[in-house]
Design a protein around this motif. Structure first.
Motif, PDB file in Angstrom:
ATOM      1  N   ASN A  12       2.402  13.095   2.895  1.00 42.36           N
ATOM      2  CA  ASN A  12       3.216  11.891   3.025  1.00 42.36           C
ATOM      3  C   ASN A  12       2.487  10.802   3.787  1.00 42.36           C
ATOM      4  N   SER A  15      -0.021   9.097   1.404  1.00 42.61           N
ATOM      5  CA  SER A  15       0.602   8.216   0.424  1.00 42.61           C
ATOM      6  C   SER A  15       1.181   6.975   1.092  1.00 42.61           C
ATOM      7  N   SER A  16       1.681   7.104   2.320  1.00 42.19           N
ATOM      8  CA  SER A  16       2.183   5.927   3.002  1.00 42.19           C
ATOM      9  C   SER A  16       1.023   5.015   3.388  1.00 42.19           C
ATOM     10  N   ALA A  19       0.402   3.024   0.319  1.00 44.33           N
ATOM     11  CA  ALA A  19       1.450   2.009   0.202  1.00 44.33           C
ATOM     12  C   ALA A  19       1.181   0.860   1.170  1.00 44.33           C
ATOM     13  N   GLY A  20       0.751   1.186   2.367  1.00 38.90           N
ATOM     14  CA  GLY A  20       0.418   0.149   3.341  1.00 38.90           C
ATOM     15  C   GLY A  20      -0.747  -0.706   2.882  1.00 38.90           C
ATOM     16  N   ILE A  22      -1.660  -1.262  -0.265  1.00 42.35           N
ATOM     17  CA  ILE A  22      -1.186  -2.095  -1.376  1.00 42.35           C
ATOM     18  C   ILE A  22      -0.381  -3.272  -0.842  1.00 42.35           C
ATOM     19  N   ASN A  23       0.503  -3.004   0.103  1.00 40.64           N
ATOM     20  CA  ASN A  23       1.289  -4.091   0.703  1.00 40.64           C
ATOM     21  C   ASN A  23       0.389  -5.094   1.422  1.00 40.64           C
ATOM     22  N   GLY A  94       4.999  -4.852  -3.495  1.00 42.30           N
ATOM     23  CA  GLY A  94       6.083  -3.970  -3.059  1.00 42.30           C
ATOM     24  C   GLY A  94       6.430  -2.926  -4.102  1.00 42.30           C
ATOM     25  N   ALA A  97       3.494  -0.481  -4.295  1.00 44.92           N
ATOM     26  CA  ALA A  97       3.471   0.363  -3.102  1.00 44.92           C
ATOM     27  C   ALA A  97       4.526   1.451  -3.197  1.00 44.92           C
ATOM     28  N   ARG A  98       5.677   1.098  -3.709  1.00 46.85           N
ATOM     29  CA  ARG A  98       6.756   2.087  -3.846  1.00 46.85           C
ATOM     30  C   ARG A  98       6.396   3.101  -4.939  1.00 46.85           C
ATOM     31  N   PHE A 100       3.270   3.992  -6.031  1.00 46.99           N
ATOM     32  CA  PHE A 100       2.100   4.808  -5.717  1.00 46.99           C
ATOM     33  C   PHE A 100       2.112   5.359  -4.295  1.00 46.99           C
ATOM     34  N   GLY A 101       3.020   4.858  -3.468  1.00 49.66           N
ATOM     35  CA  GLY A 101       3.037   5.314  -2.082  1.00 49.66           C
ATOM     36  C   GLY A 101       4.125   6.257  -1.874  1.00 49.66           C
TER      37      GLY A 101
END
Length: 101
Positions: A12, A15-16, A19-20, A22-23, A94, A97-98, A100-101
Motif C-alpha cells: 500500500n 502504491s500511495s 499516486a503521490g 502522479i498527483n 487525480g 492517481a486513484r 494506479f495508486g
C-alpha cells in the motif's frame, strides 16, 4: 499472519507513493499554466527568456482548450484558456492517481 499484514502495508505504501507522484506531476503541470496566467495578468515583459519558456510550456500544456470559450479581452482569454487546462490536468492526475495508486 503478521508477515502478510506487513507485506500488504508495504504494498500500500508503494502504491500511495505512485499516486503521490502522479498527483505531483499534475500539480506541476497546472502550476506552469497558473504561473503563465499570473505573468500575463502582471504584464511581465515577454522578452525575458524565462517568461518565454513558461509561456511556450503553457501553450503546449493547454492542449485543445484555447478558444473553447471565446472572450473579447485577450488577457481574460488567457485566464480562461489556461485556467480550464490547469483544472483539466489536476482532474486527470487525480483520476490516474486513484486508478494506479
Amino acid at each position: 499472519m503478521v508477515r502478510n499484514t506487513h507485506l500488504m502495508a508495504a504494498s500500500n505504501r508503494g502504491s500511495s507513493g505512485l499516486a503521490g507522484l502522479i498527483n505531483a506531476v499534475g500539480f506541476v503541470l497546472a502550476a506552469v499554466l497558473v504561473a503563465n496566467v499570473l505573468l500575463v495578468l502582471l504584464n511581465v515583459d515577454s522578452s525575458i527568456e524565462v517568461v518565454q519558456l513558461i509561456g511556450n510550456l503553457a501553450d503546449w500544456l493547454s492542449l485543445w482548450w484555447p478558444g473553447l470559450i471565446q472572450v473579447d479581452d485577450a488577457t481574460l482569454q488567457v485566464l480562461v484558456d489556461h485556467g480550464i487546462a490547469a483544472l483539466f490536468w489536476v482532474v486527470v492526475a487525480g483520476i490516474l492517481a486513484r486508478a494506479f495508486g
